[in-house]
Design a protein around this motif. Structure first.
Motif, short mmCIF file in Angstrom:
data_model
loop_
_atom_site.label_atom_id
_atom_site.label_comp_id
_atom_site.label_asym_id
_atom_site.label_seq_id
_atom_site.Cartn_x
_atom_site.Cartn_y
_atom_site.Cartn_z
N ARG A 1 0.84 -1.19 0.00
CA ARG A 1 0.00 0.00 0.00
C ARG A 1 0.88 1.24 0.00
NH1 ARG A 1 -2.90 -3.79 -0.45
NH2 ARG A 1 -4.88 -4.26 0.61
N SER A 2 0.26 2.35 -0.36
CA SER A 2 0.97 3.63 -0.32
C SER A 2 1.00 4.22 1.08
CB SER A 2 0.32 4.63 -1.28
OG SER A 2 -1.06 4.81 -0.94
N ASP A 3 0.11 3.73 1.96
CA ASP A 3 0.07 4.20 3.34
C ASP A 3 0.79 3.18 4.22
OD1 ASP A 3 -0.42 5.31 5.76
OD2 ASP A 3 -2.62 5.28 5.61
N ALA A 4 1.73 3.66 5.04
CA ALA A 4 2.53 2.75 5.87
C ALA A 4 1.66 2.00 6.88
CB ALA A 4 3.63 3.53 6.60
N GLU A 5 0.60 2.62 7.36
CA GLU A 5 -0.23 1.97 8.37
C GLU A 5 -1.09 0.86 7.80
OE1 GLU A 5 -2.49 5.00 10.26
OE2 GLU A 5 -0.74 5.94 11.23
N ASP A 6 -1.26 0.81 6.50
CA ASP A 6 -2.07 -0.23 5.86
C ASP A 6 -1.23 -1.23 5.06
OD1 ASP A 6 -4.37 1.01 6.84
OD2 ASP A 6 -4.52 2.32 5.08
N ALA A 7 0.04 -0.95 4.88
CA ALA A 7 0.88 -1.80 4.04
C ALA A 7 1.18 -3.12 4.73
CB ALA A 7 2.18 -1.08 3.69
N GLY A 8 1.32 -4.18 3.92
CA GLY A 8 1.64 -5.50 4.43
C GLY A 8 2.64 -6.21 3.54
N THR B 1 13.20 0.71 3.04
CA THR B 1 14.27 1.44 3.71
C THR B 1 14.67 2.71 2.96
OG1 THR B 1 15.89 0.04 2.59
CG2 THR B 1 15.23 -0.60 4.82
N LYS B 2 14.24 2.84 1.70
CA LYS B 2 14.55 4.03 0.91
C LYS B 2 13.43 5.07 0.96
CE LYS B 2 17.37 1.44 -2.43
NZ LYS B 2 17.50 1.05 -3.86
N GLN B 3 12.29 4.72 1.59
CA GLN B 3 11.17 5.63 1.64
C GLN B 3 11.43 6.77 2.62
OE1 GLN B 3 8.49 5.45 -0.35
NE2 GLN B 3 9.40 3.63 -1.32
N PRO B 4 10.93 7.98 2.33
CA PRO B 4 11.13 9.10 3.26
C PRO B 4 10.28 9.00 4.52
CG PRO B 4 9.81 9.78 1.38
CD PRO B 4 10.27 8.41 1.08
N GLN B 5 9.10 8.33 4.43
CA GLN B 5 8.23 8.22 5.60
C GLN B 5 8.86 7.30 6.64
OE1 GLN B 5 7.38 7.53 2.47
NE2 GLN B 5 5.36 8.36 1.92
N GLU B 6 8.84 7.74 7.88
CA GLU B 6 9.42 6.94 8.96
C GLU B 6 8.67 5.64 9.17
OE1 GLU B 6 10.68 7.43 13.68
OE2 GLU B 6 9.90 9.13 12.53
N GLY B 7 7.36 5.64 8.91
CA GLY B 7 6.58 4.42 9.07
C GLY B 7 7.07 3.31 8.17
N PHE B 8 7.45 3.64 6.95
CA PHE B 8 8.03 2.65 6.03
C PHE B 8 9.47 2.35 6.38
CE2 PHE B 8 4.66 3.87 2.89
CZ PHE B 8 4.16 2.60 2.68
N ASP C 1 9.57 1.38 10.98
CA ASP C 1 8.65 0.39 11.56
C ASP C 1 8.39 -0.79 10.62
OD1 ASP C 1 8.55 2.15 13.66
OD2 ASP C 1 6.66 3.06 13.05
N ASN C 2 7.90 -0.49 9.43
CA ASN C 2 7.54 -1.57 8.51
C ASN C 2 8.76 -2.34 8.03
OD1 ASN C 2 4.96 -0.69 8.80
ND2 ASN C 2 4.60 -0.19 6.65
N ALA C 3 9.84 -1.64 7.73
CA ALA C 3 11.05 -2.33 7.26
C ALA C 3 11.59 -3.26 8.34
CB ALA C 3 12.10 -1.30 6.86
N ALA C 4 11.62 -2.79 9.59
CA ALA C 4 12.12 -3.63 10.68
C ALA C 4 11.21 -4.84 10.90
CB ALA C 4 12.22 -2.81 11.97
#
Length: 310
Positions: free
Chosen positions: A69-76, A267-274, A277-280
């Motif tokens: 997803r484009s939103d970090a909170e919804d991506a899986g 890990t290359k995304q500017p958003q911290e959520g991606f 959080d999501n990358a880890a």
């Protein structure tokens, strides 16, 4: 002092146990290296788990079952897990029979000669080739030249590339396991009238099975974490098919992604959520996948060793 007295004197010195200073220092050095490596690994795992805990503790099931997803909170990572599963399956189907078969031929059937020595040296050299070179090989052969068969940049082409990557390792580990089988075991089979194949099938392979399984599954774990070959072959992180189910065989000839690609992209995304959080969290899931393969290797090895000891 006669010869007998000299021997008794030297034996007495040995029994007194003179201190092995160099040996003690060497043991301390290698133990320190082991502890330092474990410390680094522990710190890395702690950092990754800490960064990804916010995702794993609040939406573990949604994180696994959702797609990109484009939103970090919804991506899986559903598409990445399925892609990694298919790549591992194709790699195992292609590399394991070819690698084990080649090892059996080289160790049991081939006559020692300059040709076999040349082949063995080249196999060992191929095991040390960087993975990006295999990515170039996969792009040139499996994507461009054999694109009509593989579908181009598809999981089938990527799986064949990873199979080529781990094939030398599978051959080497299998050959070493077969070489470790005691020769009297083979001679006992020949002594009761068994053929070459019967000795190999019923005596050599069961004895060498623990080492073969360990080497093959560990090489598969390595393939699951490779990103460079997949990037060159054409793995993507967007515009994937909406139908992305476990046993949907049509996806073998469609655009694909995998866990290493998703982690690299996030890990290359500017958003911290991606980026954090999501990358880890995705790294933790990939580590669990690799640990699952390693656990399977340990369990199967123990099982075959128990059978061998009976």
């Amino acid at each position: 002092m006669d010869a007998r007295s000299t021997i008794d004197h030297d034996l007495g010195l040995l029994l007194k146990g003179r201190p092995d200073t160099k040996g003690t220092i060497f043991r301390a050095v290698i133990l320190s290296a082991l502890l330092f490596s474990l410390l680094i690994l522990t710190v890395l795992l702690y950092q990754v788990i800490t960064d990804g805990w916010a995702v794993l503790s609040t939406r573990f099931g949604d994180f696994i079952g959702s797609g990109l997803r484009s939103d970090a909170e919804d991506a899986g990572i559903k598409q990445g897990l399925l892609g990694t599963f298919w790549l591992a399956l194709i790699t195992a189907i292609v590399a394991f029979p070819l690698g084990i078969g080649a090892a059996i031929y080289l160790e049991e059937y081939a006559t020692p000669s300059r040709l076999t020595s040349f082949i063995d040296i080249n196999i060992r050299n191929l095991a040390g080739v960087p993975s990006v070179v295999y990515g170039i090989l996969g792009l040139s052969i499996f994507v461009r030249r054999a694109g009509s068969l593989t579908g181009g940049a598809t999981p089938l082409a990527a799986g064949l590339t990873l199979a080529a990557l781990v094939l030398p390792v599978v051959i080497i580990t299998s050959a070493e396991s077969i070489r470790s089988v005691p020769q009297p075991l083979r001679e006992a089979g020949y002594g009761v009238g068994a053929t070459k194949w019967e000795v190999t099938r019923h005596h050599v392979l069961p004895y060498a099975a623990p080492g073969i399984l360990t080497g093959t599954l560990l090489s598969l774990a390595r393939a699951a974490g490779e990103a460079a070959p997949l990037l060159l072959v054409g793995a993507v992180t967007g515009r994937l098919g909406s139908r992305y189910e476990l046993w949907d065989f049509d996806q073998l000839r469609q655009r694909f992604t995998a866990m290493p690609i998703i982690i690299t992209s996030w890990t290359k995304q500017p958003q911290e959520g991606f980026r954090v959080d999501n990358a880890a969290a995705a790294i933790v899931m990939l580590v669990l996948f690799v640990l699952l393969l390693n656990t399977a290797a340990i369990v199967l090895r123990s099982r075959f060793e128990r059978k061998r000891g009976m």
